[in-house]
Scaffold this active site. Structure first.
Site, short mmCIF file in Angstrom:
data_model
loop_
_atom_site.label_atom_id
_atom_site.label_comp_id
_atom_site.label_asym_id
_atom_site.label_seq_id
_atom_site.Cartn_x
_atom_site.Cartn_y
_atom_site.Cartn_z
N GLY A 160 -12.36 -4.37 1.80
CA GLY A 160 -13.88 -4.31 1.89
C GLY A 160 -14.15 -2.98 0.78
O GLY A 160 -15.20 -3.31 0.21
N ARG A 164 0.76 -1.10 0.09
CA ARG A 164 -0.14 0.05 0.01
C ARG A 164 0.72 1.23 0.16
O ARG A 164 0.58 2.49 -0.50
CB ARG A 164 -0.88 0.12 1.15
N GLY A 166 -7.16 -8.66 1.09
CA GLY A 166 -5.89 -9.00 1.90
C GLY A 166 -5.47 -10.27 1.53
O GLY A 166 -4.40 -10.60 1.23
N LYS A 217 -16.33 -16.12 5.43
CA LYS A 217 -17.86 -15.71 5.75
C LYS A 217 -18.22 -15.25 4.66
O LYS A 217 -18.00 -14.65 3.76
CB LYS A 217 -17.60 -14.57 6.74
C1 3PG Z 1 -8.66 -1.67 5.10
O1 3PG Z 1 -7.49 -2.36 5.21
O2 3PG Z 1 -9.46 -2.61 4.78
C2 3PG Z 1 -8.63 -0.53 5.01
O3 3PG Z 1 -7.68 0.40 5.31
C3 3PG Z 1 -9.88 0.07 5.81
O4 3PG Z 1 -9.76 -0.18 7.05
P1 3PG Z 1 -10.85 -0.52 8.09
O5 3PG Z 1 -11.70 -1.69 7.72
O6 3PG Z 1 -10.25 -0.37 9.51
O7 3PG Z 1 -11.61 1.00 8.07
#
Ligand code: 3PG
Ligand code: MG
Length: 398
Positions: free
Chosen positions: A378, A37, A355, A199
């Site tokens: 997400g 990132r 991830g 999930k």
């Molecule tokens: C992630 O790693 O999914 C993003 O940086 C967002 O982080 P968060 O889900 O804690 O908002």
């Protein structure tokens, strides 16, 4: 809607306030284990610095919930940034306090100031107007390059942006929107999506939206056992997402008339233990024995998925097919990764997000042979689920 791009900004003499997603994984010693990132933000950073501007960078790290927790400090990120970018990097011990204020005032063209973790302040996730205004005072142009956090309506992604007339998408943000938006708007066909992971929760919208857009929706990972349960099969000790039984039934119902064909694994690797120590065997999904749990897809599934991927022109993948962290359950994920790479080499557009699937590709050494690795887990799921991301809506239209 296309967004105004940082590429259009002449940064000479400007102080650019840029939201980045430096939420990188760290080990127990706070050593960064994957700096993807940070590297992904370098093109935007270089554009500003090389063009004669200065940069105030802001990010969150983890979820410290409004409290100052040293283990969530961005200082290790500042140290890594120094190694990656040949420019002076200053680090502020706060976000809108005296240290940030003083260091920002001394900032020269070609220099970077990285603020401490935004989430040390409760005003960040609450999108508090006063906090957003204080952040906005750090720059005279706003850029959001944090695609990974664009699904959050926080002070740094939404509130602060509203203070600027010039609100640009960074070069990474632009690339993410181009690739993901391209898949939703006008994908080369056949278009195949592969969704895995443990999930069902968090993947419902994306399954529903993609079923009507793709040609094939392939499912893997722990979530398939909830589908098998709904289909009346016995799943032994496999993972069950009991809260999602109704929604899974609805998704199966939708798939009867959807454009996309929903395809589930036909065989699985089952084991007596969630480790490589117990017994293992491959069985048809209709034959999962009591006391055993499914931890990977089987060879028949690998072959069937591989054939569909090989014939695809557009591919979206999020989530591993099995417990790839344990090598004996990594075969399905590895084979799929190799199939996606082969299809990409043959001309398909491939986009991988999340991830775990990205970690799997990195572990397999395949990441650089995918068309686009999304930095958003997400965020990419919400985008592919058809949602408008607040951090994107906050930017100026092109
Ligand atoms: C992630 O790693 O999914 C993003 O940086 C967002 O982080 P968060 O889900 O804690 O908002
Ligand atoms: Mg997350």
């Amino acid at each position: 809607m296309k967004k105004a791009s940082l590429a259009q900004l002449d940064p000479r003499g400007r102080r650019v306030l840029m939201r980045v997603d430096f939420n990188v994984p760290m080990d127990a010693n706070r050593v960064i284990t994957d700096d993807t990132r940070i590297r992904a933000a370098l093109p935007s950073i270089r554009h500003v610095l090389d063009g004669g501007g200065s940069l105030v960078l802001m990010s969150h790290l983890g979820r410290p919930k409004g409290q100052i927790k040293p283990e969530y400090s961005l200082r290790p990120v500042a140290d890594r940034l120094v190694e990656l970018v040949s420019a002076p990097v200053k680090f502020a011990e706060d976000t809108v306090g005296p240290d940030a204020e003083a260091k920002r005032q001394g900032l020269q063209p070609g220099e970077i100031l990285l603020l401490e973790n935004l989430r040390f302040q409760a005003g960040e996730t609450a999108n508090e107007p006063a906090f957003a205004a204080a952040l906005a005072a750090h720059g005279d142009v706003y850029v959001n390059d944090a695609f990974g956090a664009a699904h959050r309506a926080h002070a740094s992604t939404v509130g602060a942006a509203a203070h600027f007339d010039e609100r640009y998408a960074g070069l990474l943000m632009q690339r993410e929107l181009d690739f993901l938006g391209g898949l939703l708007a006008d994908p080369a066909r056949p278009f195949t999506a592969i969704l895995g992971g443990a999930k069902v929760e968090g993947k419902v919208d994306v399954m529903r939206n993609l079923l009507d857009r793709v040609d094939y929706l392939l499912l893997g990972g722990g979530m398939i056992f909830t589908f098998f349960k709904v289909a009346g099969l016995s799943i032994g000790d496999s993972l069950l997402d009991a809260a999602s039984l109704d929604i899974v039934a609805q998704i199966r119902e939708q798939s009867r008339s959807s454009r996309g064909k929903l395809i589930l694994p036909t065989d699985v690797v089952v084991a007596t233990d969630f480790s490589d120590r117990g017994e293992r065997q491959t069985v048809l999904v209709s034959d999962i024995p009591d006391g055993w749990q499914g931890l990977d897809v089987g060879p028949q599934t690998v072959a069937a998925f591989g054939e569909i991927v090989a014939g695809s022109r557009s591919i979206f993948w999020n989530g591993p097919l099995g417990v790839f962290e344990i090598p004996v359950f990594a075969a399905g994920t590895r084979a799929l990764g190799e199939a996606v790479v082969r299809a990409t080499t043959a001309g398909a557009v491939s986009v991988v997000g999340g991830g775990d699937s990205v970690a799997a590709l990195n572990q397999l050494g395949l990441a650089d042979r995918i068309s686009h690795i999304s930095t958003g887990g997400g965020a990419s799921l919400e985008f592919m689920g058809g949602r408008e991301l607040p951090g994107v809506s906050a930017l100026r239209d092109a």
